[in-house]
Design a protein around this motif. Structure first.
Motif, PDB file in Angstrom:
ATOM      1  N   UNK A 198       0.797  -1.226   0.000  1.00  0.00           N
ATOM      2  CA  UNK A 198       0.000   0.000   0.000  1.00  0.00           C
ATOM      3  C   UNK A 198       0.833   1.282   0.000  1.00  0.00           C
ATOM      4  N   UNK A 199       1.757   1.403   0.924  1.00  0.00           N
ATOM      5  CA  UNK A 199       2.501   2.657   1.065  1.00  0.00           C
ATOM      6  C   UNK A 199       3.448   2.874  -0.111  1.00  0.00           C
ATOM      7  N   UNK A 200       4.164   1.822  -0.481  1.00  0.00           N
ATOM      8  CA  UNK A 200       5.059   1.811  -1.640  1.00  0.00           C
ATOM      9  C   UNK A 200       6.125   2.910  -1.599  1.00  0.00           C
ATOM     10  N   UNK A 201       6.667   3.124  -0.411  1.00  0.00           N
ATOM     11  CA  UNK A 201       7.843   3.976  -0.250  1.00  0.00           C
ATOM     12  C   UNK A 201       8.880   3.155   0.520  1.00  0.00           C
ATOM     13  N   UNK A 202      10.154   3.549   0.444  1.00  0.00           N
ATOM     14  CA  UNK A 202      11.197   2.749   1.091  1.00  0.00           C
ATOM     15  C   UNK A 202      10.974   2.603   2.599  1.00  0.00           C
ATOM     16  N   UNK A 203      11.246   1.415   3.098  1.00  0.00           N
ATOM     17  CA  UNK A 203      11.143   1.114   4.527  1.00  0.00           C
ATOM     18  C   UNK A 203      12.491   0.601   5.009  1.00  0.00           C
ATOM     19  N   UNK A 204      12.993   1.102   6.146  1.00  0.00           N
ATOM     20  CA  UNK A 204      14.243   0.551   6.680  1.00  0.00           C
ATOM     21  C   UNK A 204      14.132  -0.951   6.908  1.00  0.00           C
ATOM     22  N   UNK A 205      15.278  -1.632   6.940  1.00  0.00           N
ATOM     23  CA  UNK A 205      15.240  -3.080   7.127  1.00  0.00           C
ATOM     24  C   UNK A 205      15.011  -3.444   8.588  1.00  0.00           C
ATOM     25  N   UNK A 206      14.891  -4.744   8.838  1.00  0.00           N
ATOM     26  CA  UNK A 206      14.582  -5.230  10.179  1.00  0.00           C
ATOM     27  C   UNK A 206      15.622  -4.788  11.201  1.00  0.00           C
TER      28      UNK A 206
END
Length: 334
Positions: A198-206
């Motif tokens: 949904x958001x489709x922007x970069x997310x930091x990793x775990x």
């Protein structure tokens, strides 16, 4: 820089008393503190801080990170992000503020395609100084929620959202603070799915979130139901002043009478009220000229809609435009 000014590029050069005094300023925020700097350093991100000292007082401070995506996209995505916006002492002069802005631009313009200050407080009286230093103002909305009075906080909330909170709790959902790294992984998997679909922007990793939890840089308030984590919220806190919604998610629509994203947002509100934190900052509600479903969702919790905007300095215009185009294509094809 005048002879009376000293510039610091490391929090270790600033005394605890100087920081304590500065963080009493109206535009103080959690993201301009040593705790955040220490956390970012554990993630491998390049961190920077520029502070102007005059007459033994810190007059202005700007702290942030250099971000870029991995692989071939890195050359188009190098950006300097100043979360929260700078902190200016109430004693700061125009010269003090101009000095720190000019130093920021001079140092970062070769490292980043653009510099973005994501303001969480009102900087309108400083706007002319930012413009003088080459920054453009970009309108951006947010919600600030008063949590100082529990009963008033509940009354401002929409009746439907309050009803959904009560239903969720009555059905058996629980709010618990994370106590084990497996819980962080479970929360991250839900968040990653949300960003991918949904958001489709970069997310930091775990590892970013795991380090945040280990360093106690934020509270992880998680939603438990039927022996499973079904949502949660990541909340940094500026002591006795503000709690922030940095990342929130939930397995919405999967359980009868359980609303995990709503309950996660409520978890932060309740935590603020219980711990005498007067304000809940939603950390963004989109651009005023664009439809934004998340803004509608956030508006139901009774906060005040504010426009503190962002300040943007484009150091490399061609690469900036290429990067914007690439992001639009990525979102439309994902």
């Amino acid at each position: 820089m005048t002879q009376s000014h000293i510039i610091h590029t490391d929090f270790s050069k600033i005394s605890a008393q100087q920081l304590k005094t500065l963080l009493r300023s109206p535009n103080a925020n959690f993201f301009q503190t040593p705790k955040v700097a220490d956390f970012f350093k554990t993630t491998g991100l390049e961190h920077f801080v520029f502070a102007i000292e005059r007459d033994e007082e810190i007059m202005a401070l700007i702290s942030g990170i250099i971000q870029k995506e991995k692989g071939v996209k890195s050359s188009l995505t190098r950006r300097a992000i100043i979360f929260g916006g700078p902190v200016f002492s109430e004693n700061a002069t125009d010269e003090d503020i101009t000095q720190v802005l000019e130093h920021t631009v001079k140092t970062l313009k070769k490292k980043a395609i653009y510099i973005e200050l994501r303001n969480l407080n009102d900087y309108s009286k400083y706007k002319h100084l930012f413009e003088k230093c080459g920054f453009d103002y970009v309108p951006h909305l947010n919600f600030h929620l008063d949590c100082s009075d529990d009963q008033a906080m509940r009354k401002r909330m929409s009746s439907s959202k309050l009803r959904q909170v009560k239903k969720s709790l009555k059905t058996g959902a629980e709010i618990k603070e994370a106590t084990h790294q497996d819980e962080i992984t479970a929360y991250y998997n839900i968040l990653h799915h949300l960003y991918t679909t949904k958001v489709k922007t970069p997310l930091p990793d775990l590892d970013f979130f795991m380090n945040m939890w280990k360093e106690k840089a934020a509270k992880f308030l998680l939603i438990h139901y039927q022996n499973e984590i079904i949502g949660g919220i990541v909340c940094p806190i500026l002591e006795n002043q503000v709690i922030y919604e940095w990342f929130v998610c939930g397995k919405d629509g999967q359980y009868k009478n359980v609303y995990p994203s709503i309950l996660a947002t409520w978890a932060a509100m309740e935590y603020a009220s219980t711990h005498q934190i007067p304000r809940f900052d939603f950390m963004g509600a989109g651009k005023p000229d664009e439809d934004y479903g998340v803004r509608d969702f956030k508006s139901k919790f009774g906060g005040e809609l504010v426009e503190h905007g962002r300040f943007l300095y484009v150091a490399q215009p061609l690469l900036y435009q290429l990067g914007k185009t690439a992001v639009k294509i990525l979102k439309s094809t994902s």
